[in-house]
Scaffold this motif. Structure first.
Motif, PDB file in Angstrom:
ATOM      1  N   VAL A  81      -6.694   5.066   1.010  1.00  0.00           N
ATOM      2  CA  VAL A  81      -7.402   4.817   2.030  1.00  0.00           C
ATOM      3  C   VAL A  81      -8.270   3.494   2.060  1.00  0.00           C
ATOM      4  CG1 VAL A  81      -9.365   5.702   3.833  1.00  0.00           C
ATOM      5  CG2 VAL A  81      -7.771   7.397   2.428  1.00  0.00           C
ATOM      6  N   GLY A  82      -7.816   2.516   3.046  1.00  0.00           N
ATOM      7  CA  GLY A  82      -8.594   1.345   2.760  1.00  0.00           C
ATOM      8  C   GLY A  82      -9.235   1.087   4.274  1.00  0.00           C
ATOM      9  N   LYS A  83      -9.525  -0.327   4.402  1.00  0.00           N
ATOM     10  CA  LYS A  83     -10.575  -0.673   5.378  1.00  0.00           C
ATOM     11  C   LYS A  83      -9.603  -0.505   6.903  1.00  0.00           C
ATOM     12  CE  LYS A  83     -13.449  -4.129   7.311  1.00  0.00           C
ATOM     13  NZ  LYS A  83     -14.162  -5.528   7.096  1.00  0.00           N
ATOM     14  N   GLY A  84      -9.505   0.664   7.512  1.00  0.00           N
ATOM     15  CA  GLY A  84      -8.835   0.655   8.692  1.00  0.00           C
ATOM     16  C   GLY A  84      -7.365   0.918   8.284  1.00  0.00           C
ATOM     17  N   LEU A  85      -7.073   1.096   7.128  1.00  0.00           N
ATOM     18  CA  LEU A  85      -5.702   1.612   6.993  1.00  0.00           C
ATOM     19  C   LEU A  85      -5.511   3.060   6.059  1.00  0.00           C
ATOM     20  CD1 LEU A  85      -2.582   0.785   6.718  1.00  0.00           C
ATOM     21  CD2 LEU A  85      -2.898  -0.524   4.933  1.00  0.00           C
ATOM     22  N   VAL A  86      -4.461   3.745   6.194  1.00  0.00           N
ATOM     23  CA  VAL A  86      -4.648   4.960   5.346  1.00  0.00           C
ATOM     24  C   VAL A  86      -3.001   4.972   5.112  1.00  0.00           C
ATOM     25  CG1 VAL A  86      -4.386   6.767   7.328  1.00  0.00           C
ATOM     26  CG2 VAL A  86      -5.076   7.378   5.032  1.00  0.00           C
ATOM     27  N   ALA A  87      -2.566   5.586   4.075  1.00  0.00           N
ATOM     28  CA  ALA A  87      -1.248   5.756   3.563  1.00  0.00           C
ATOM     29  C   ALA A  87      -1.240   7.168   2.885  1.00  0.00           C
ATOM     30  CB  ALA A  87      -0.757   4.697   2.575  1.00  0.00           C
TER      31      ALA A  87
ATOM     32  N   THR B  12       0.774  -1.312   0.004  1.00  0.00           N
ATOM     33  CA  THR B  12      -0.119   0.004  -0.161  1.00  0.00           C
ATOM     34  C   THR B  12       0.773   1.288  -0.030  1.00  0.00           C
ATOM     35  OG1 THR B  12      -1.784  -1.213   1.121  1.00  0.00           O
ATOM     36  CG2 THR B  12      -1.991   1.170   1.302  1.00  0.00           C
ATOM     37  N   ALA B  13       1.999   1.214   0.726  1.00  0.00           N
ATOM     38  CA  ALA B  13       2.886   2.178   0.624  1.00  0.00           C
ATOM     39  C   ALA B  13       3.508   2.479  -0.532  1.00  0.00           C
ATOM     40  CB  ALA B  13       3.956   2.286   1.755  1.00  0.00           C
ATOM     41  N   SER B  14       3.994   1.535  -1.184  1.00  0.00           N
ATOM     42  CA  SER B  14       4.719   1.566  -2.430  1.00  0.00           C
ATOM     43  C   SER B  14       3.560   2.175  -3.484  1.00  0.00           C
ATOM     44  CB  SER B  14       5.130   0.509  -2.906  1.00  0.00           C
ATOM     45  OG  SER B  14       4.113  -0.597  -3.081  1.00  0.00           O
ATOM     46  N   ILE B  15       2.422   1.848  -3.461  1.00  0.00           N
ATOM     47  CA  ILE B  15       1.408   2.531  -4.415  1.00  0.00           C
ATOM     48  C   ILE B  15       1.057   4.083  -4.208  1.00  0.00           C
ATOM     49  CG2 ILE B  15      -1.061   2.430  -5.071  1.00  0.00           C
ATOM     50  CD1 ILE B  15      -0.791  -0.654  -4.602  1.00  0.00           C
ATOM     51  N   CYS B  16       1.063   4.205  -2.657  1.00  0.00           N
ATOM     52  CA  CYS B  16       0.804   5.774  -2.341  1.00  0.00           C
ATOM     53  C   CYS B  16       2.134   6.539  -3.083  1.00  0.00           C
ATOM     54  CB  CYS B  16       0.857   5.598  -0.968  1.00  0.00           C
ATOM     55  SG  CYS B  16       0.786   7.430  -0.045  1.00  0.00           S
ATOM     56  N   VAL B  17       3.295   6.114  -2.880  1.00  0.00           N
ATOM     57  CA  VAL B  17       4.587   6.518  -3.319  1.00  0.00           C
ATOM     58  C   VAL B  17       4.570   7.242  -4.781  1.00  0.00           C
ATOM     59  CG1 VAL B  17       6.965   6.735  -3.352  1.00  0.00           C
ATOM     60  CG2 VAL B  17       5.747   5.997  -1.183  1.00  0.00           C
ATOM     61  N   TRP B  18       4.140   5.774  -5.383  1.00  0.00           N
ATOM     62  CA  TRP B  18       4.309   6.013  -7.023  1.00  0.00           C
ATOM     63  C   TRP B  18       3.200   6.952  -7.587  1.00  0.00           C
ATOM     64  CZ3 TRP B  18       8.460   4.847  -9.025  1.00  0.00           C
ATOM     65  CH2 TRP B  18       9.513   3.722  -8.539  1.00  0.00           C
ATOM     66  N   THR B  19       1.948   6.736  -6.779  1.00  0.00           N
ATOM     67  CA  THR B  19       0.951   7.595  -7.453  1.00  0.00           C
ATOM     68  C   THR B  19       1.023   8.972  -6.668  1.00  0.00           C
ATOM     69  OG1 THR B  19      -0.509   7.077  -5.872  1.00  0.00           O
ATOM     70  CG2 THR B  19      -0.757   5.601  -7.800  1.00  0.00           C
TER      71      THR B  19
ATOM     72  N   ALA C 192     -12.322  15.082   7.952  1.00  0.00           N
ATOM     73  CA  ALA C 192     -11.245  16.026   8.666  1.00  0.00           C
ATOM     74  C   ALA C 192     -10.136  15.583   9.333  1.00  0.00           C
ATOM     75  CB  ALA C 192     -12.099  16.472   9.912  1.00  0.00           C
ATOM     76  N   GLU C 193      -9.956  14.258   9.623  1.00  0.00           N
ATOM     77  CA  GLU C 193      -8.868  13.818  10.031  1.00  0.00           C
ATOM     78  C   GLU C 193      -7.690  13.414   9.220  1.00  0.00           C
ATOM     79  OE1 GLU C 193     -10.190  10.726  14.030  1.00  0.00           O
ATOM     80  OE2 GLU C 193     -10.515   9.885  11.841  1.00  0.00           O
ATOM     81  N   LEU C 194      -8.315  12.848   7.926  1.00  0.00           N
ATOM     82  CA  LEU C 194      -7.401  12.695   6.610  1.00  0.00           C
ATOM     83  C   LEU C 194      -6.608  14.067   6.402  1.00  0.00           C
ATOM     84  CD1 LEU C 194      -9.316  10.103   4.576  1.00  0.00           C
ATOM     85  CD2 LEU C 194      -7.434   9.704   6.213  1.00  0.00           C
TER      86      LEU C 194
ATOM     87  N   ALA D 132       6.009   7.259   2.673  1.00  0.00           N
ATOM     88  CA  ALA D 132       4.559   7.357   3.061  1.00  0.00           C
ATOM     89  C   ALA D 132       4.571   7.189   4.510  1.00  0.00           C
ATOM     90  CB  ALA D 132       3.953   6.096   2.217  1.00  0.00           C
ATOM     91  N   LEU D 133       3.290   7.826   5.075  1.00  0.00           N
ATOM     92  CA  LEU D 133       3.219   7.496   6.407  1.00  0.00           C
ATOM     93  C   LEU D 133       2.074   6.659   6.565  1.00  0.00           C
ATOM     94  CD1 LEU D 133       3.157   8.398   9.340  1.00  0.00           C
ATOM     95  CD2 LEU D 133       2.043  10.296   8.977  1.00  0.00           C
ATOM     96  N   LEU D 134       2.206   5.654   7.257  1.00  0.00           N
ATOM     97  CA  LEU D 134       1.039   4.518   7.323  1.00  0.00           C
ATOM     98  C   LEU D 134       0.466   4.433   8.660  1.00  0.00           C
ATOM     99  CD1 LEU D 134       2.548   1.109   5.852  1.00  0.00           C
ATOM    100  CD2 LEU D 134       0.785   2.776   4.856  1.00  0.00           C
ATOM    101  N   LEU D 135      -0.968   4.724   8.802  1.00  0.00           N
ATOM    102  CA  LEU D 135      -1.690   4.637  10.009  1.00  0.00           C
ATOM    103  C   LEU D 135      -2.764   3.586   9.985  1.00  0.00           C
ATOM    104  CD1 LEU D 135      -1.986   8.324  10.492  1.00  0.00           C
ATOM    105  CD2 LEU D 135      -0.266   6.841  11.762  1.00  0.00           C
ATOM    106  N   ALA D 136      -2.840   2.762  11.012  1.00  0.00           N
ATOM    107  CA  ALA D 136      -3.891   1.722  10.953  1.00  0.00           C
ATOM    108  C   ALA D 136      -4.761   1.691  12.198  1.00  0.00           C
ATOM    109  CB  ALA D 136      -3.395   0.246  10.450  1.00  0.00           C
ATOM    110  N   ARG D 137      -6.078   1.559  12.129  1.00  0.00           N
ATOM    111  CA  ARG D 137      -6.912   1.182  13.130  1.00  0.00           C
ATOM    112  C   ARG D 137      -8.207   0.484  12.902  1.00  0.00           C
ATOM    113  NH1 ARG D 137      -8.854   7.344  14.513  1.00  0.00           N
ATOM    114  NH2 ARG D 137     -10.279   7.822  12.711  1.00  0.00           N
ATOM    115  N   THR D 138      -9.125   0.172  13.611  1.00  0.00           N
ATOM    116  CA  THR D 138     -10.108  -0.525  13.084  1.00  0.00           C
ATOM    117  C   THR D 138     -11.603   0.378  12.792  1.00  0.00           C
ATOM    118  OG1 THR D 138     -10.936  -0.759  15.623  1.00  0.00           O
ATOM    119  CG2 THR D 138      -9.920  -2.622  14.634  1.00  0.00           C
ATOM    120  N   ALA D 139     -11.293   1.472  13.494  1.00  0.00           N
ATOM    121  CA  ALA D 139     -12.330   2.629  13.293  1.00  0.00           C
ATOM    122  C   ALA D 139     -12.203   3.351  11.830  1.00  0.00           C
ATOM    123  CB  ALA D 139     -12.194   3.735  14.387  1.00  0.00           C
ATOM    124  N   THR D 140     -13.386   3.857  11.332  1.00  0.00           N
ATOM    125  CA  THR D 140     -12.860   4.592  10.049  1.00  0.00           C
ATOM    126  C   THR D 140     -12.406   5.731  10.037  1.00  0.00           C
ATOM    127  OG1 THR D 140     -15.311   5.078  10.087  1.00  0.00           O
ATOM    128  CG2 THR D 140     -15.115   3.097   9.096  1.00  0.00           C
ATOM    129  N   TRP D 141     -12.072   6.296   8.907  1.00  0.00           N
ATOM    130  CA  TRP D 141     -11.452   7.611   9.141  1.00  0.00           C
ATOM    131  C   TRP D 141     -12.331   8.816   8.498  1.00  0.00           C
ATOM    132  CZ3 TRP D 141      -6.438   7.859  11.095  1.00  0.00           C
ATOM    133  CH2 TRP D 141      -5.911   6.617  11.218  1.00  0.00           C
TER     134      TRP D 141
END
Length: 506
Positions: A233-239, A221-228, A263-265, A251-260
């Motif tokens: 933003v995925g299920k519980g994961l944001v890059a 996910t981080a590599s795709i974020c860097v290339w693009t 405003a947070e993003l 890339a900065l990776l952050l993961a949690r069970t709650a949705t994003w």
């Protein structure tokens, strides 16, 4: 030139008759200056040509005594030479001469007195010669400026980096800046896992800071974020991309069970964009510092080899001469002892030179560099060396390998100089994400920091720079164990007790 011309006008007392002409020349010169001082830097080569033509027409069509003002005809060709080269200089002089001839012809046709205008010919010729000389000098100056431009730009950049490094709260250490970004992101939102991943090659990425496990899916996910260069933003994961303009380097990776939430993003991306400039600057500074360090190590090696080493070798010859010529047995014995000590010191200096020059290259990994270093140690000291390298996955980043090599050199050098050991074990295990380096010996042990010696402190600092733990402890069967272990233990190599650590009998 106008100041000189005005002075001559005042000296001959003809201001009343040529005052209007003098003001007209001042106006022409002012307009030409405005065009020549274009801040964009796109000055027109026709500006001095037009200035010369207008000045010639003004002087050639007046009936006033203009001889004191003819010196101004030199100014346009000289300016053309300084700013635009010899072609513009020649065009300006020829155009001014043609305008002057036209003015003479017009004066004759109108029946005006123009014989005094023949005095302009020497000034036109002088202007052409001075302009050509100015063109040659200007070209020499521009060539020198072009040759010095890269160094001037580098000096300006290094000066800015020095100022930035002294004023920034976290300095220009890449790991410190990365941790600051990582910690601020965790303070902004509540997450369960986080990591900061940097691009280190065309297809390689390095996890610099992590809290919790980093999976292969996270890295993809981080590599795709860097290339693009766009957030993922995925299920519980944001890059979130780390970018400076169009350049995306991590890339900065952050993961949690709650949705994003949006405003947070938005807040997280604003934080990443703000800190990305500092981090990219720190990474560039690290590269410059690495190159400077390598140059300094080579310079020290040359100075030792060409300076103090040669002088100490000459002392050895003197000790040999004393031993050969002295008739006293005790003196010969002291000379032999001195010769042996000098031989030992020279051997240490030669090893120090090898230590300074030994470095990584693009082709060899840290295991290859350590193996070469250990072979040299074994040859010099007679240590029995046992190597175990288990490298899986992608190659470690250049920064991590460089620090591991320096830690290994320091630890192995301490064994050679102080441990009085028979066996040396070097174990390196890596899975491409985390690394574990263990250096053991069966020597006298009791490896503690001594007053005025900073080897252990330096090794601990180097481990800190690659986000690793450094420990030094007694070996159960006698000796010392030095361990460098990545802090991201979720992906660490297995910490197993290997058979090669069996006690070695003397």
């Amino acid at each position: 030139m106008l100041a000189v011309a005005a002075g001559q006008v005042l000296a001959v007392g003809s201001l009343d008759s040529v005052g209007i002409l003098l003001l007209s020349l001042v106006l022409v010169a002012s307009v030409a200056c405005v065009f020549e001082l274009d801040p964009v830097g796109a000055q027109s080569p026709w500006t001095p040509v037009a200035e010369g033509v207008l000045a010639a027409i003004l002087m050639g069509t007046t009936q006033a005594p203009v001889v004191p003002l003819l010196i101004y005809l030199v100014a346009p060709p000289v300016i053309a030479g300084l700013r635009h080269g010899w072609v513009t200089t020649a065009n300006t002089a020829l155009a001014s001469g043609a305008a002057m001839l036209g003015a003479w012809g017009a004066a004759d046709a109108l029946g005006n007195q123009g014989s005094q205008m023949s005095a302009s010919l020497p000034w036109l010729a002088f202007g052409l010669g001075a302009g050509l000389m100015a063109s040659w000098l200007g070209r020499s100056v521009r060539q020198m400026e072009d040759s010095q431009a890269p160094y001037a730009a580098a000096h300006h950049l290094v000066s800015q980096l020095h100022t930035l490094a002294t004023r920034m709260p976290v300095g220009l250490d890449a790991l410190s800046v990365a941790r600051t970004l990582h910690d601020e992101a965790r303070l902004t939102v509540t997450v369960e896992r986080s990591a900061l991943i940097l691009k280190t090659g065309d297809d390689t990425f390095d996890t610099v800071v992590a809290e919790g496990p980093v999976t292969d899916a996270d890295e993809k996910t981080a590599s795709i974020c860097v290339w693009t260069g766009r957030p993922r933003v995925g299920k519980g994961l944001v890059a979130l991309p780390l970018r400076v303009g169009e350049h995306c380097f991590g890339a900065l990776l952050l993961a949690r069970t709650a949705t994003w939430s949006k405003a947070e993003l938005s807040d997280l991306q604003a934080l990443a964009d703000t800190q990305a400039v500092r981090l990219d600057t720190a990474l560039l500074f690290d590269d410059v510092r690495s190159m400077a360090t390598s140059e300094e190590r080579n310079r020290l090696a040359r100075d030792i080899h060409d300076g103090v080493a040669q002088e100490i070798v000459s002392l050895g010859y003197l000790a040999d001469e004393i031993a050969d010529t002295s008739g006293d047995a005790s003196t010969r014995q002291l000379a032999d002892d001195l010769r042996a000590e000098i031989t030992r010191v020279v051997s240490e200096l030669r090893f120090s030179i090898f230590d300074l020059r030994h470095d990584l290259d693009e082709a060899s990994s840290v295991s290859g560099a350590l193996a070469e270093y250990v072979r040299e140690v074994s040859h010099q000291s007679g240590l029995r060396v046992h190597l175990l390298f288990d490298e899986r996955g992608p190659r470690l980043s250049q920064r991590v390998e460089q620090e591991l090599l320096r830690i290994g050199q320091e630890a192995i050098g301490n064994v050679r100089k102080h441990a009085r050991a028979i066996n040396l074990w070097v174990t390196l295990t890596s899975d491409g994400k985390c690394v574990r380096l263990v250096i053991e010996d069966d020597g006298v042990g009791a490896a503690v920091a001594r007053q005025g010696h900073y080897g252990l402190h330096t090794m601990r600092e180097r481990a800190e720079r690659i986000d690793a733990d450094f420990s030094i402890a007694p070996r159960p069967d006698g000796g010392t164990v030095v361990t460098v272990q990545s802090r991201n233990t979720s992906a660490s190599p297995e910490d197993s007790k290997d058979d090669h650590t069996r006690p070695a009998h003397r």
